[in-house]
Design a protein around this motif. Structure first.
Motif, short mmCIF file in Angstrom:
data_model
loop_
_atom_site.label_atom_id
_atom_site.label_comp_id
_atom_site.label_asym_id
_atom_site.label_seq_id
_atom_site.Cartn_x
_atom_site.Cartn_y
_atom_site.Cartn_z
N LEU A 67 -3.58 -1.67 7.95
CA LEU A 67 -2.91 -1.95 9.21
C LEU A 67 -1.46 -2.35 9.00
O LEU A 67 -0.57 -1.93 9.75
N GLY A 68 -1.22 -3.15 7.98
CA GLY A 68 0.16 -3.52 7.65
C GLY A 68 1.01 -2.31 7.31
O GLY A 68 2.16 -2.20 7.75
N GLY B 130 -9.28 -7.60 3.33
CA GLY B 130 -7.97 -7.41 2.72
C GLY B 130 -7.55 -5.96 2.71
O GLY B 130 -6.38 -5.63 2.93
N GLY B 131 -8.50 -5.08 2.47
CA GLY B 131 -8.20 -3.64 2.47
C GLY B 131 -7.76 -3.14 3.83
O GLY B 131 -6.78 -2.39 3.94
N ILE B 132 -8.45 -3.57 4.88
CA ILE B 132 -8.07 -3.12 6.22
C ILE B 132 -6.77 -3.79 6.66
O ILE B 132 -5.95 -3.18 7.34
N GLY C 279 12.51 -2.76 13.48
CA GLY C 279 12.99 -4.00 12.87
C GLY C 279 13.12 -5.15 13.85
O GLY C 279 13.70 -6.18 13.50
N ASN C 280 12.60 -5.00 15.05
CA ASN C 280 12.67 -6.07 16.04
C ASN C 280 11.29 -6.70 16.17
O ASN C 280 10.45 -6.26 16.96
N PRO C 281 11.00 -7.75 15.39
CA PRO C 281 9.66 -8.33 15.35
C PRO C 281 9.17 -8.86 16.69
O PRO C 281 7.98 -8.90 16.94
N ALA C 282 10.06 -9.25 17.58
CA ALA C 282 9.64 -9.77 18.88
C ALA C 282 8.89 -8.71 19.68
O ALA C 282 7.94 -9.02 20.41
N GLU C 283 9.29 -7.46 19.55
CA GLU C 283 8.62 -6.37 20.26
C GLU C 283 7.23 -6.10 19.69
O GLU C 283 6.36 -5.62 20.40
N CYS C 284 7.01 -6.41 18.43
CA CYS C 284 5.72 -6.16 17.78
C CYS C 284 4.73 -7.29 17.98
O CYS C 284 3.55 -7.13 17.69
N GLN C 285 5.18 -8.43 18.45
CA GLN C 285 4.33 -9.61 18.54
C GLN C 285 3.03 -9.38 19.32
O GLN C 285 1.97 -9.80 18.87
N PRO C 286 3.05 -8.69 20.48
CA PRO C 286 1.78 -8.46 21.17
C PRO C 286 0.77 -7.66 20.33
O PRO C 286 -0.42 -7.97 20.33
N LEU C 287 1.25 -6.69 19.59
CA LEU C 287 0.37 -5.90 18.72
C LEU C 287 -0.18 -6.77 17.60
O LEU C 287 -1.38 -6.76 17.32
N ILE C 288 0.66 -7.57 16.99
CA ILE C 288 0.23 -8.44 15.89
C ILE C 288 -0.79 -9.47 16.39
O ILE C 288 -1.79 -9.73 15.74
N MET D 255 0.85 -1.16 0.00
CA MET D 255 0.00 0.00 0.00
C MET D 255 0.90 1.23 0.00
O MET D 255 1.90 1.26 0.70
N ASP D 256 0.52 2.22 -0.79
CA ASP D 256 1.30 3.45 -0.82
C ASP D 256 0.66 4.50 0.09
O ASP D 256 -0.45 4.33 0.60
N THR D 257 1.38 5.58 0.31
CA THR D 257 0.93 6.63 1.22
C THR D 257 -0.40 7.23 0.78
O THR D 257 -1.29 7.45 1.61
#
Length: 110
Positions: free
Chosen positions: A84-85, A78-80, A94-103, A1-3
Motif C-alpha cells: 500500500l505504501g 507488514g507485506g500489505i 507531494g502534498n500530504p494534506a490531500e492524502c490524509q483522508p486516504l491514509i 518495495m520495488d516494482t
C-alpha cells in the motif's frame, strides 16, 4: 518495495481464490488459520489450496508457521503495508494534506 515485488503481490491477489484467502486471513487476525480450515472455508481441495498458499507466501502477503502437525497461516501485515505504501508513495503530488483522508482510511483501528 520495488516494482517487481509489487507486481508479484498484485499478481498473487489477482486470482479470486487467493484474494478470498488473503481477506480471510486478514479477518482471522494474528491467530491465523490452519491450512485445512482455509481450504474448507473456501471450498477448495487441499492440494489446490496448497498452491494458492504458496503463491501468497512467495509474494510476501502471508506467512506460515508449523504448530505440531498443523501449518498455520497468517496475513503478513507488514507485506500489505509495504504494498500500500508503494502504491500511494507519490500520492497527491507531494502534498500530504490531500492524502490524509486516504491514509486515515487505511489505518488499522485494531
Amino acid at each position: 518495495m520495488d516494482t517487481s515485488t509489487a507486481l508479484s503481490a498484485l499478481q498473487a491477489l489477482s486470482h479470486e481464490t487467493r484474494l478470498e484467502v488473503f481477506r480471510l486471513l486478514m479477518r482471522a487476525g494474528p491467530e491465523g488459520l490452519a491450512a485445512g480450515d482455509i481450504a474448507t472455508t473456501c471450498g477448495v481441495r487441499q492440494n489446490t489450496m496448497s498452491s494458492h498458499l504458496s503463491i501468497l507466501t512467495q509474494a510476501g502477503l502471508i506467512v506460515s508457521e508449523r504448530d505440531g502437525r498443523t501449518i498455520l497461516y497468517r496475513a503478513n501485515v507488514g507485506g500489505i503495508q509495504n504494498l500500500l505504501g508503494f502504491l500511494i508513495e507519490d500520492c497527491c503530488g507531494g502534498n500530504p494534506a490531500e492524502c490524509q483522508p486516504l491514509i486515515q482510511q487505511l489505518a488499522c483501528p485494531c
